[in-house]
Each structure stands twice: as structure tokens, then as C-alpha cells.
Design an enzyme around this catalytic site. Sequence first.
Site, PDB file in Angstrom:
ATOM      1  N   ASP A   1      -3.866   8.204  -6.759  1.00 42.51           N
ATOM      2  CA  ASP A   1      -2.831   8.991  -6.087  1.00 42.51           C
ATOM      3  C   ASP A   1      -1.604   9.150  -6.983  1.00 42.51           C
ATOM      4  OD1 ASP A   1      -2.793   6.053  -5.464  1.00 42.51           O
ATOM      5  OD2 ASP A   1      -0.795   6.562  -4.723  1.00 42.51           O
TER       6      ASP A   1
ATOM      7  N   ASN B   1      -3.328  -4.068  -7.303  1.00 41.22           N
ATOM      8  CA  ASN B   1      -2.596  -4.718  -8.396  1.00 41.22           C
ATOM      9  C   ASN B   1      -3.487  -5.408  -9.427  1.00 41.22           C
ATOM     10  OD1 ASN B   1      -0.499  -3.896  -6.828  1.00 41.22           O
ATOM     11  ND2 ASN B   1       0.421  -5.919  -6.560  1.00 41.22           N
TER      12      ASN B   1
ATOM     13  N   HIS C   1      -2.802   5.949  -0.515  1.00 43.08           N
ATOM     14  CA  HIS C   1      -3.026   5.131  -1.716  1.00 43.08           C
ATOM     15  C   HIS C   1      -4.509   4.977  -2.029  1.00 43.08           C
ATOM     16  CE1 HIS C   1      -0.915   2.977  -4.713  1.00 43.08           C
ATOM     17  NE2 HIS C   1      -1.047   1.739  -4.267  1.00 43.08           N
TER      18      HIS C   1
ATOM     19  N   ASN D   1       0.797   0.581  -9.782  1.00 39.85           N
ATOM     20  CA  ASN D   1       0.354  -0.780 -10.111  1.00 39.85           C
ATOM     21  C   ASN D   1      -1.108  -0.858 -10.547  1.00 39.85           C
ATOM     22  OD1 ASN D   1       2.853  -1.917  -9.618  1.00 39.85           O
ATOM     23  ND2 ASN D   1       2.429  -2.263  -7.456  1.00 39.85           N
TER      24      ASN D   1
END
Length: 240
Positions: free
Chosen positions: A95, A70, A19, A116
Amino acid sequence: MLLLVGLGNPGEKHARQRHNVGFMAVDEIANAHNFSVAKSKFHGEIREGFLDGPNGRSKALILKPLTYMNESGRSVGEAARFFKIPNENIIVFYDELDLAPGKLRIKTGGGAAGHNGIRSIDAHIGNDFKRVRIGIGHPGSKSRVTGHVLGDFAKADQDWLQGMLRVIAKSAPMLTTGDGNRFATAVAQEFAPAKPPAKQEKTKQKPAETSKPVTQSNEPDKTETNAFAAAFQKILGGKK
């Protein structure tokens, strides 16, 4: 000015996770092009520098939001407004599950596709910015997605990962043209695996014909013997 944003989560715990490949990409760019040391600003980490593109030198700002994924849009929105950077000059690296490992795609606009960080940026500045999607592959089932995304890159991934990050950094000056396709093409050309040399068909050589050895014999020639016998019989048959 360009704003190059890498998405990820802060802290050593997340540093090597799939991530965080967006963080890895912009770090590689900053290091390869001698950007300034990192400073804390806009709820993130920024580095300033220049990219020498085909059309000359362009100033660029690298931003790594440290708000956790987020809330990435909060950091990006503040930086963009402060420097008055239009969305077409904002390029976000992140990613992508739906791309195979080692694949890269760039596009402008579109949906968040469940990411997100992108969803947060969309909410703060709109969705008409450039996105550089770096493939991390899909684990195969939805139940394994979270563990895959938040898992570290495997040792087997290191060859393609380090190679791709180097190529992204090398090709980054193409982003100054405003044509994302030129950047994507440069990456593809640099990262394409070398083709193995064409196999040359081996021509089968016929074995050289060898002459049969001549053998010598001490026996008299049968042809000559038979001719002599016939002549002798003729002479005998002529006598009365």
C-alpha cells in the site's frame, strides 16, 4: 523464478484493511493463474505456479509473510536465499499513502518512505528489488494516518479496488519480461476508465417557411374600380 511478495498483517482482523492490499493483490494473482494451494513455509504462506508471459512460461512463487508487517524481511530473506532468487526477480506489492486510490506505480530501489514492511525487507536483502505501490490515498492529516491505514476499505472503495485487483492479476504475466514499465502500462491501459462518447452538436434547423394562406374576398378589386372611375370622369369631362 520470480518471487512475488504481498505485504500485510495475518488474521481475519486485518484481512480487509488498506494495509493488507498487498496480500489481496498476490492472492488475486495466484487464484487467476491457478497456483498451488497455500503451504506454510519461510515464516509465511507460499503458493507456486507459472505465468505465461510474452517470452514464454516462467515459474513464480507467491509469498505472504505472516510475521506481521514490521518483520516482513525475515520471511522474504529466507525464501530468496533458499531458492537463490536475485533481487531483480523479487517484486513486492504494498500500500502507498502518497498515491491516490486506484493509482499504481512500479519502481526498482528507493527509500522505504515510512513503510515498515519495505524498511524490514531493505534491512534483510537490500533495496534493489521491484516495488509495486498500490495507492490507498492520504487521509489529509498525519494524526489520522494510522487509523486510515489500519482501517477497512470503505464500501465506496470496492468498485475501484476489485477492478484494480483483477487488472493486476490479468497483467501479472508482463512481470516475467523483467520490464516493470510493461506491467505498469498494461495495468493502466486495462484500468483506464472508458471515455464517454463525444457529444455531437445538434444543428439547429430553421423552421420551414410556410406560405401565407391565400384569402379570397368578395369585395371588388380597388385597382380595377379606380381605373374605371377615372375613364368615366374623362368621358364626362369631354362633353360640352
